[in-house]
Each structure stands twice: as C-alpha cells, then as structure tokens.
Motif scaffolding. Structure first.
Motif, PDB file in Angstrom:
ATOM      1  N   ARG A 248       0.476  -1.468  -0.148  1.00 47.10           N
ATOM      2  CA  ARG A 248       0.223  -0.046   0.172  1.00 47.10           C
ATOM      3  C   ARG A 248       0.814   0.950   0.023  1.00 47.10           C
ATOM      4  O   ARG A 248       1.037   1.963  -0.967  1.00 47.10           O
ATOM      5  CB  ARG A 248      -1.068  -0.105   1.234  1.00 47.10           C
ATOM      6  CG  ARG A 248      -2.073  -1.409   1.338  1.00 47.10           C
ATOM      7  CD  ARG A 248      -2.982  -0.391   1.893  1.00 47.10           C
ATOM      8  NE  ARG A 248      -4.000  -1.781   2.712  1.00 47.10           N
ATOM      9  CZ  ARG A 248      -3.434  -2.306   3.690  1.00 47.10           C
ATOM     10  NH1 ARG A 248      -2.700  -1.785   4.877  1.00 47.10           N
ATOM     11  NH2 ARG A 248      -4.364  -3.170   4.125  1.00 47.10           N
ATOM     12  N   GLN A 251       2.572   2.132  -3.769  1.00 53.20           N
ATOM     13  CA  GLN A 251       2.036   2.796  -4.600  1.00 53.20           C
ATOM     14  C   GLN A 251       2.624   3.117  -5.848  1.00 53.20           C
ATOM     15  O   GLN A 251       2.757   3.887  -6.667  1.00 53.20           O
ATOM     16  CB  GLN A 251       1.802   4.487  -4.095  1.00 53.20           C
ATOM     17  CG  GLN A 251       0.931   4.520  -2.699  1.00 53.20           C
ATOM     18  CD  GLN A 251       1.318   6.381  -2.294  1.00 53.20           C
ATOM     19  OE1 GLN A 251       1.801   7.460  -3.425  1.00 53.20           O
ATOM     20  NE2 GLN A 251      -0.683   6.340  -1.656  1.00 53.20           N
ATOM     21  N   ARG A 274      -4.738 -10.243  -1.645  1.00 56.47           N
ATOM     22  CA  ARG A 274      -6.128  -9.680  -2.401  1.00 56.47           C
ATOM     23  C   ARG A 274      -7.475  -8.450  -1.386  1.00 56.47           C
ATOM     24  O   ARG A 274      -7.193  -7.306  -1.868  1.00 56.47           O
ATOM     25  CB  ARG A 274      -7.057 -10.776  -3.236  1.00 56.47           C
ATOM     26  CG  ARG A 274      -6.648 -11.648  -3.996  1.00 56.47           C
ATOM     27  CD  ARG A 274      -7.937 -12.031  -5.075  1.00 56.47           C
ATOM     28  NE  ARG A 274      -7.196 -12.563  -6.003  1.00 56.47           N
ATOM     29  CZ  ARG A 274      -6.652 -14.151  -5.864  1.00 56.47           C
ATOM     30  NH1 ARG A 274      -7.564 -14.545  -5.286  1.00 56.47           N
ATOM     31  NH2 ARG A 274      -6.367 -15.341  -7.104  1.00 56.47           N
ATOM     32  N   SER A 275      -7.546  -9.579  -0.296  1.00 53.83           N
ATOM     33  CA  SER A 275      -8.376  -8.933   0.519  1.00 53.83           C
ATOM     34  C   SER A 275      -7.790  -7.468   1.231  1.00 53.83           C
ATOM     35  O   SER A 275      -8.285  -6.792   1.112  1.00 53.83           O
ATOM     36  CB  SER A 275      -8.588  -9.361   1.592  1.00 53.83           C
ATOM     37  OG  SER A 275      -7.553  -9.461   2.580  1.00 53.83           O
ATOM     38  N   ALA A 278      -7.521  -5.102  -2.128  1.00 57.35           N
ATOM     39  CA  ALA A 278      -8.517  -4.555  -2.854  1.00 57.35           C
ATOM     40  C   ALA A 278      -8.891  -3.061  -2.973  1.00 57.35           C
ATOM     41  O   ALA A 278      -9.312  -2.646  -4.044  1.00 57.35           O
ATOM     42  CB  ALA A 278      -9.582  -5.179  -2.437  1.00 57.35           C
ATOM     43  N   SER A 279      -8.311  -2.053  -2.513  1.00 54.09           N
ATOM     44  CA  SER A 279      -9.104  -0.355  -2.325  1.00 54.09           C
ATOM     45  C   SER A 279      -7.601  -0.371  -3.685  1.00 54.09           C
ATOM     46  O   SER A 279      -7.376   1.382  -3.020  1.00 54.09           O
ATOM     47  CB  SER A 279      -8.604  -0.043  -1.350  1.00 54.09           C
ATOM     48  OG  SER A 279      -7.646   0.013  -0.332  1.00 54.09           O
ATOM     49  N   VAL A 280      -6.176  -0.796  -3.479  1.00 53.61           N
ATOM     50  CA  VAL A 280      -5.142  -0.275  -4.291  1.00 53.61           C
ATOM     51  C   VAL A 280      -5.842  -0.135  -5.661  1.00 53.61           C
ATOM     52  O   VAL A 280      -5.385  -1.360  -6.295  1.00 53.61           O
ATOM     53  CB  VAL A 280      -3.828  -1.283  -3.638  1.00 53.61           C
ATOM     54  CG1 VAL A 280      -2.544   0.270  -3.895  1.00 53.61           C
ATOM     55  CG2 VAL A 280      -3.815  -0.472  -1.585  1.00 53.61           C
ATOM     56  N   ALA A 281      -4.786   0.692  -6.258  1.00 53.32           N
ATOM     57  CA  ALA A 281      -4.717   0.433  -7.260  1.00 53.32           C
ATOM     58  C   ALA A 281      -3.972  -0.006  -8.002  1.00 53.32           C
ATOM     59  O   ALA A 281      -2.460  -0.126  -7.328  1.00 53.32           O
ATOM     60  CB  ALA A 281      -5.185   2.267  -8.077  1.00 53.32           C
TER      61      ALA A 281
END
Length: 329
Positions: A248, A251, A274-275, A278-281
């Motif tokens: 995370r 980036q 994955r979980s 999940a919010s990471v591009a």
C-alpha cells in the motif's frame, strides 16, 4: 520462505534450518522442456557484477539486452535459505530461466548469490534484513547506476520470502517503477510450516512436537529453543514483515502471481493479498495453471520430489512478466 518451506524438498539444502524426515510424497509428473523456450541467446549479453560491500560483497550476474538502451531493469530477490544467483533447486534454476527469458525480451536482469549462500559459515543470528533486504536494496542501486539501464524503470521481482519482502525493498530503494510478487506468503511463517507438515502427512508424533514448539514460539516462551533450527528472534522478525502494508505504501504497479499447483503458497495466502490490496489501484493477481512453487509445469499431486525433476519456468510466466514490465512507463 523458499528455503524454509522447501526445507522438505529432497533437492533443497536449507539454512539456517536442518532437514527433517518426511513420508514419501505422492508422485508428481513434471513436464520438462529440453531448453528454456523463452530464451534467445543472441538477444542479450552476460556480465559478472558485484553487489553490496565488504565484508559481504556478493557475486552476481547481469544480463543486458543487445542494443544501446536504456532498458528497463529487474532485480531478482530469492526466497529464504542459502540460494545461489540462479535460485537453484536440484537441477532447476528458475532465476536463470527468468533472467535470460526477460533479457531476450528487452529487459535487463540482475541476480546475485545470497549472503547466506556465499558467507553462510560466517553468519550467526542474522536477521531478515541481513539475509535479504539490505543486499536487495543494494542491488537496486547497482542496477540504477548502470548507463544502459533506465533508472526510473527498475523493478523488484521477488519469489516466496523475497515476494513478501519485495514491496518493502521497493519502498526502501525508491524510486522504483513497481514490484512483482511470485508466490508471496500471506500467513505467519509458523502457520506455513505447520500447514506444509500436515500436507506432507508427517507422522503424528513428529507433528505434535512441531505444534508444541510453535505454541511456545507464538506465546513468546520458546526461550533458547528453536523451530527447524532457527531461533525465536528469526521467526518473530519474519512474522513482523507486513508485505501488504508495504505494498500500500509503495503506490506503484504490482503484479502478484501464483502457480495453481503450489502447495507451499496456497489460495489462502493469495486471498490475504487480494483482500489487503482490494482498494489499491494498479494491482493485478494471476494464477498460472499447472505451475508449482517454482513456476514449472507438472501434473498430479504436487510434492517436494518434483523439485528434483529437471524442468524450466513456464514460458507463459516469462511472457506475462515481460508484458507487465514493458508496459509500465
């Protein structure tokens, strides 16, 4: 993790842990290839290089595509254990396959002998930083300093324990273009050890001994005892490494790959990545059919015996890696 988790493989000499006895695994049929299909020898040149500094200067190999560049570059980071630059497991050399395959496709690759391989007898009570991180960060610096390498297009590609640590290495070596995680563990190391022992159907008495040791380790009561020959401090250090948090923080684009026949890093591990991301591009997760922990094709129930069968990294793995690395600006 490769050294610890493949500790049970007949062809793998693991450190700092001794081998343990095991039942004969179910027979696996590996589909070897006569030569690495992804490699074109005339497409790259090979040069011997050094990584790190005294007293732990490491020997390495740089493969550079033919031409003037500047080329994107990759540093390969091994799993745990005393691996050479090819991450040799029996007759198999997955890092050599990956390096030469990528360099055949326009990507420079640096691989090097691990500190635990080159200086093993001189090392005592080493940390994860000593074993992996410090030298990997230094290797990124070596690659960035090369005139034929584009310094803003350098990637960290880790396997097994090296995959868990790849985001951390990339953060410490910033700026980097991204990271690739090949078979990254997603559970505490002692849980991985117990899961593999159960998979291999280790005798109940032996399994109970390991479970008791792990219980003491998790409770902080192992004292001077060891798990698979390694002290509590080593395991706690490993368990403290949060690859998801580092991913995370990085980036940057991340590719995560796992072989569908990998019994060492399973879907349970992949689920945690994955979980957690999940919010990471810019994160892609790929499972490769028929591949084992070394990304070599095979059939049947996987087990450590197949690491003694000659094979090569699946060409589709090299193709996917090259596509990811070449697509990033």
């Amino acid at each position: 993790m490769l050294g610890v988790i493949t500790l049970f493989a007949a062809a793998c000499a693991s450190s700092p842990e001794p081998r343990v006895s095991e039942p004969a695994p179910a027979k696996a049929v590996v589909q070897p290839t006569s030569a690495t299909p992804a490699v074109t020898g005339a497409a790259f040149r090979t040069e011997e290089v050094s990584v790190g500094r005294a007293p732990f200067l490491l020997k390495g190999t740089l493969t550079v595509p033919t031409g003037s560049g500047p080329f994107p570059g990759v540093v390969l980071v091994h799993g745990s254990g005393p691996h050479d630059r090819d991450e040799s497991i029996g007759p198999n050399k997955p890092f050599k396959d990956i390096a030469e395959g990528l360099s055949s496709r326009g990507i420079a690759v640096l691989r090097y002998d691990k500190r635990t391989f080159q200086y093993g007898p001189q090392l005592t009570n080493f940390s994860i930083d000593d074993e992996v991180v410090v030298d990997a960060v230094a290797a990124v610096g070596v690659l960035k300093a090369r005139p034929e390498i584009h310094p803003e297009r350098v990637f960290v590609v880790g396997h097994s324990l090296g995959a868990l640590l790849a985001p951390e290495i990339a953060v410490l070596a910033a700026p980097v273009a991204g990271a690739v995680l090949l078979a990254p563990p997603g559970r505490p190391p002692w849980d991985l050890v117990l899961a593999q022992l159960r998979y291999l159907e280790v005798p109940a008495e032996k399994l109970a001994e390991f479970e008791q040791t792990v219980g003491l380790l998790k409770a902080g009561k192992l004292g001077t005892g060891t798990l698979l020959g390694a002290p509590a401090a080593y395991w706690q250090d490993w368990a403290s490494r949060d690859g998801v948090a580092m991913a995370r923080k990085l980036q940057r684009p991340i590719l995560i790959m796992r072989g569908a026949r990998d019994y060492q890093v399973t879907d349970e591990d992949l689920t945690s990545w994955r979980s957690g991301l999940a919010s990471v591009a810019q994160v892609e997760v790929v499972t490769v059919p028929e591949n084992n922990h070394l990304f070599i094709k095979g059939t049947g129930k996987p087990g450590p015996a197949e690491y003694a069968v000659p094979g090569h990294v699946d060409e589709q793995v090299v193709e996917k890696l090259a596509s990811f690395l070449l697509s990033k600006p």
